[in-house]
Design a protein around this motif. Sequence first.
Motif, PDB file in Angstrom:
ATOM      1  N   SER A   1       8.063  -8.223 -17.301  1.00  0.00           N
ATOM      2  CA  SER A   1       9.014  -7.252 -16.751  1.00  0.00           C
ATOM      3  C   SER A   1       8.604  -5.809 -17.041  1.00  0.00           C
ATOM      4  CB  SER A   1      10.420  -7.527 -17.292  1.00  0.00           C
ATOM      5  OG  SER A   1      10.438  -7.379 -18.699  1.00  0.00           O
ATOM      6  N   SER A   2       7.874  -5.563 -18.136  1.00  0.00           N
ATOM      7  CA  SER A   2       7.427  -4.195 -18.421  1.00  0.00           C
ATOM      8  C   SER A   2       6.440  -3.709 -17.355  1.00  0.00           C
ATOM      9  CB  SER A   2       6.787  -4.098 -19.805  1.00  0.00           C
ATOM     10  OG  SER A   2       5.570  -4.809 -19.834  1.00  0.00           O
ATOM     11  N   VAL A   3       5.747  -4.629 -16.713  1.00  0.00           N
ATOM     12  CA  VAL A   3       4.803  -4.276 -15.649  1.00  0.00           C
ATOM     13  C   VAL A   3       5.533  -4.217 -14.310  1.00  0.00           C
ATOM     14  CG1 VAL A   3       2.688  -4.949 -14.440  1.00  0.00           C
ATOM     15  CG2 VAL A   3       2.889  -5.351 -16.913  1.00  0.00           C
TER      16      VAL A   3
ATOM     17  N   GLY B   1       5.095 -14.279 -32.945  1.00  0.00           N
ATOM     18  CA  GLY B   1       6.420 -14.374 -32.334  1.00  0.00           C
ATOM     19  C   GLY B   1       6.331 -14.550 -30.832  1.00  0.00           C
ATOM     20  N   ASP B   2       6.930 -13.615 -30.101  1.00  0.00           N
ATOM     21  CA  ASP B   2       6.939 -13.692 -28.640  1.00  0.00           C
ATOM     22  C   ASP B   2       5.818 -12.870 -28.010  1.00  0.00           C
ATOM     23  OD1 ASP B   2       9.049 -15.421 -28.531  1.00  0.00           O
ATOM     24  OD2 ASP B   2      10.574 -13.862 -28.272  1.00  0.00           O
ATOM     25  N   ARG B   3       4.793 -12.596 -28.766  1.00  0.00           N
ATOM     26  CA  ARG B   3       3.645 -11.843 -28.253  1.00  0.00           C
ATOM     27  C   ARG B   3       2.369 -12.642 -28.537  1.00  0.00           C
ATOM     28  NH1 ARG B   3       4.986  -7.504 -25.732  1.00  0.00           N
ATOM     29  NH2 ARG B   3       6.898  -6.500 -26.310  1.00  0.00           N
ATOM     30  N   ALA B   4       1.431 -12.497 -27.639  1.00  0.00           N
ATOM     31  CA  ALA B   4       0.145 -13.168 -27.817  1.00  0.00           C
ATOM     32  C   ALA B   4      -0.964 -12.247 -27.327  1.00  0.00           C
ATOM     33  CB  ALA B   4       0.110 -14.478 -27.045  1.00  0.00           C
ATOM     34  N   ASN B   5      -2.092 -12.343 -27.978  1.00  0.00           N
ATOM     35  CA  ASN B   5      -3.304 -11.661 -27.543  1.00  0.00           C
ATOM     36  C   ASN B   5      -4.365 -12.726 -27.325  1.00  0.00           C
ATOM     37  OD1 ASN B   5      -2.482  -8.903 -27.695  1.00  0.00           O
ATOM     38  ND2 ASN B   5      -2.609  -9.041 -29.926  1.00  0.00           N
ATOM     39  N   LEU B   6      -4.870 -12.791 -26.100  1.00  0.00           N
ATOM     40  CA  LEU B   6      -5.955 -13.723 -25.797  1.00  0.00           C
ATOM     41  C   LEU B   6      -7.257 -12.947 -25.829  1.00  0.00           C
ATOM     42  CD1 LEU B   6      -4.551 -15.805 -22.797  1.00  0.00           C
ATOM     43  CD2 LEU B   6      -4.375 -16.264 -25.243  1.00  0.00           C
ATOM     44  N   ARG B   7      -8.185 -13.431 -26.639  1.00  0.00           N
ATOM     45  CA  ARG B   7      -9.511 -12.811 -26.705  1.00  0.00           C
ATOM     46  C   ARG B   7     -10.431 -13.563 -25.755  1.00  0.00           C
ATOM     47  NH1 ARG B   7     -10.874 -14.268 -31.580  1.00  0.00           N
ATOM     48  NH2 ARG B   7      -8.890 -15.205 -32.067  1.00  0.00           N
ATOM     49  N   LEU B   8     -10.992 -12.826 -24.793  1.00  0.00           N
ATOM     50  CA  LEU B   8     -11.815 -13.417 -23.745  1.00  0.00           C
ATOM     51  C   LEU B   8     -13.239 -12.879 -23.804  1.00  0.00           C
ATOM     52  CD1 LEU B   8      -9.384 -12.871 -20.727  1.00  0.00           C
ATOM     53  CD2 LEU B   8      -9.516 -14.878 -22.216  1.00  0.00           C
ATOM     54  N   ARG B   9     -14.161 -13.710 -23.365  1.00  0.00           N
ATOM     55  CA  ARG B   9     -15.530 -13.245 -23.094  1.00  0.00           C
ATOM     56  C   ARG B   9     -15.749 -13.402 -21.606  1.00  0.00           C
ATOM     57  NH1 ARG B   9     -20.076 -16.620 -25.328  1.00  0.00           N
ATOM     58  NH2 ARG B   9     -20.238 -17.436 -23.231  1.00  0.00           N
ATOM     59  N   ILE B  10     -16.217 -12.341 -20.984  1.00  0.00           N
ATOM     60  CA  ILE B  10     -16.484 -12.370 -19.555  1.00  0.00           C
ATOM     61  C   ILE B  10     -17.990 -12.317 -19.380  1.00  0.00           C
ATOM     62  CG2 ILE B  10     -16.195 -11.167 -17.354  1.00  0.00           C
ATOM     63  CD1 ILE B  10     -13.688 -10.550 -20.027  1.00  0.00           C
TER      64      ILE B  10
ATOM     65  N   VAL C   1       3.480 -11.733 -23.202  1.00  0.00           N
ATOM     66  CA  VAL C   1       4.791 -11.677 -23.834  1.00  0.00           C
ATOM     67  C   VAL C   1       5.584 -12.892 -23.347  1.00  0.00           C
ATOM     68  CG1 VAL C   1       5.791 -10.218 -22.018  1.00  0.00           C
ATOM     69  CG2 VAL C   1       6.795 -10.213 -24.318  1.00  0.00           C
ATOM     70  N   ARG C   2       6.423 -13.440 -24.238  1.00  0.00           N
ATOM     71  CA  ARG C   2       7.280 -14.559 -23.829  1.00  0.00           C
ATOM     72  C   ARG C   2       8.633 -13.991 -23.444  1.00  0.00           C
ATOM     73  NH1 ARG C   2       6.776 -19.508 -27.365  1.00  0.00           N
ATOM     74  NH2 ARG C   2       7.155 -17.949 -28.961  1.00  0.00           N
ATOM     75  N   GLU C   3       8.997 -14.206 -22.161  1.00  0.00           N
ATOM     76  CA  GLU C   3      10.287 -13.747 -21.641  1.00  0.00           C
ATOM     77  C   GLU C   3      11.004 -14.959 -21.062  1.00  0.00           C
ATOM     78  OE1 GLU C   3       9.576 -10.657 -18.761  1.00  0.00           O
ATOM     79  OE2 GLU C   3       8.713  -9.306 -20.247  1.00  0.00           O
ATOM     80  N   GLY C   4      12.193 -15.212 -21.525  1.00  0.00           N
ATOM     81  CA  GLY C   4      12.951 -16.365 -21.032  1.00  0.00           C
ATOM     82  C   GLY C   4      12.233 -17.681 -21.263  1.00  0.00           C
TER      83      GLY C   4
ATOM     84  N   ASP D   1       1.397  -9.116 -20.046  1.00  0.00           N
ATOM     85  CA  ASP D   1       2.146  -7.931 -20.465  1.00  0.00           C
ATOM     86  C   ASP D   1       1.329  -6.649 -20.314  1.00  0.00           C
ATOM     87  OD1 ASP D   1       4.456  -6.701 -21.476  1.00  0.00           O
ATOM     88  OD2 ASP D   1       3.649  -6.698 -23.527  1.00  0.00           O
ATOM     89  N   GLU D   2       0.488  -6.607 -19.316  1.00  0.00           N
ATOM     90  CA  GLU D   2      -0.252  -5.388 -19.016  1.00  0.00           C
ATOM     91  C   GLU D   2      -0.631  -5.399 -17.543  1.00  0.00           C
ATOM     92  OE1 GLU D   2      -4.494  -5.357 -20.523  1.00  0.00           O
ATOM     93  OE2 GLU D   2      -3.657  -6.973 -21.754  1.00  0.00           O
ATOM     94  N   PRO D   3      -0.822  -4.229 -16.961  1.00  0.00           N
ATOM     95  CA  PRO D   3      -1.126  -4.166 -15.528  1.00  0.00           C
ATOM     96  C   PRO D   3      -2.579  -4.533 -15.250  1.00  0.00           C
ATOM     97  CG  PRO D   3      -1.137  -1.977 -16.456  1.00  0.00           C
ATOM     98  CD  PRO D   3      -0.717  -2.910 -17.561  1.00  0.00           C
ATOM     99  N   ILE D   4      -2.809  -5.770 -14.869  1.00  0.00           N
ATOM    100  CA  ILE D   4      -4.160  -6.198 -14.530  1.00  0.00           C
ATOM    101  C   ILE D   4      -4.194  -6.833 -13.150  1.00  0.00           C
ATOM    102  CG2 ILE D   4      -4.972  -6.508 -16.906  1.00  0.00           C
ATOM    103  CD1 ILE D   4      -4.550  -9.513 -16.595  1.00  0.00           C
TER     104      ILE D   4
END
Length: 170
Positions: A80-82, A117-126, A148-151, A157-160
Amino acid sequence: MQHPSPDAEPAKRIGPRVPRAVLVVGGAIVALIALALVVVLAVPKAPTAYDPGSPEAAFQAFYQAYEAGDMDAAYALLGSSVTSQMTLAEYRRLDAEQAWQRDQDRRVLLLGADLIGDRANLRLRIDEFSQGGLGGNRYSSERTIRLVREGGVWLIDEPIVGIENVAYGL
């Protein structure tokens, strides 16, 4: 130097003579095995299956929707923040600007996930591949995607668009 007399016996072969048909069939079998190895090694593996409801599965669903050109589904997986600052129409416009990504020969690998908690960071290799040189070139970079976990559902949780950050709300 002596020349053999015309009456001399021809040189004798050591061991049994292999019929030509056997050599042809054997060569064909070896060629088929080599071709099968090339196909097995060249065909990409199926995507990893993640636990449903996990941040990894949420990002995978987002990225697959993007790759398929389903911008409605990709947009629905943004937090929703995006979406409060970017409409679906704006997202489609940004996708048109970033569509070059779909033409990239790219592989996205999950290196790890950090959950707090309700936040996650995925570390990726491209890994991006290009033609040229002997066998082409590979360029690798790492990036983190926030979720982010919503509902009870994990959302980006970022504009991509794809895996590229985009500017919005200007």
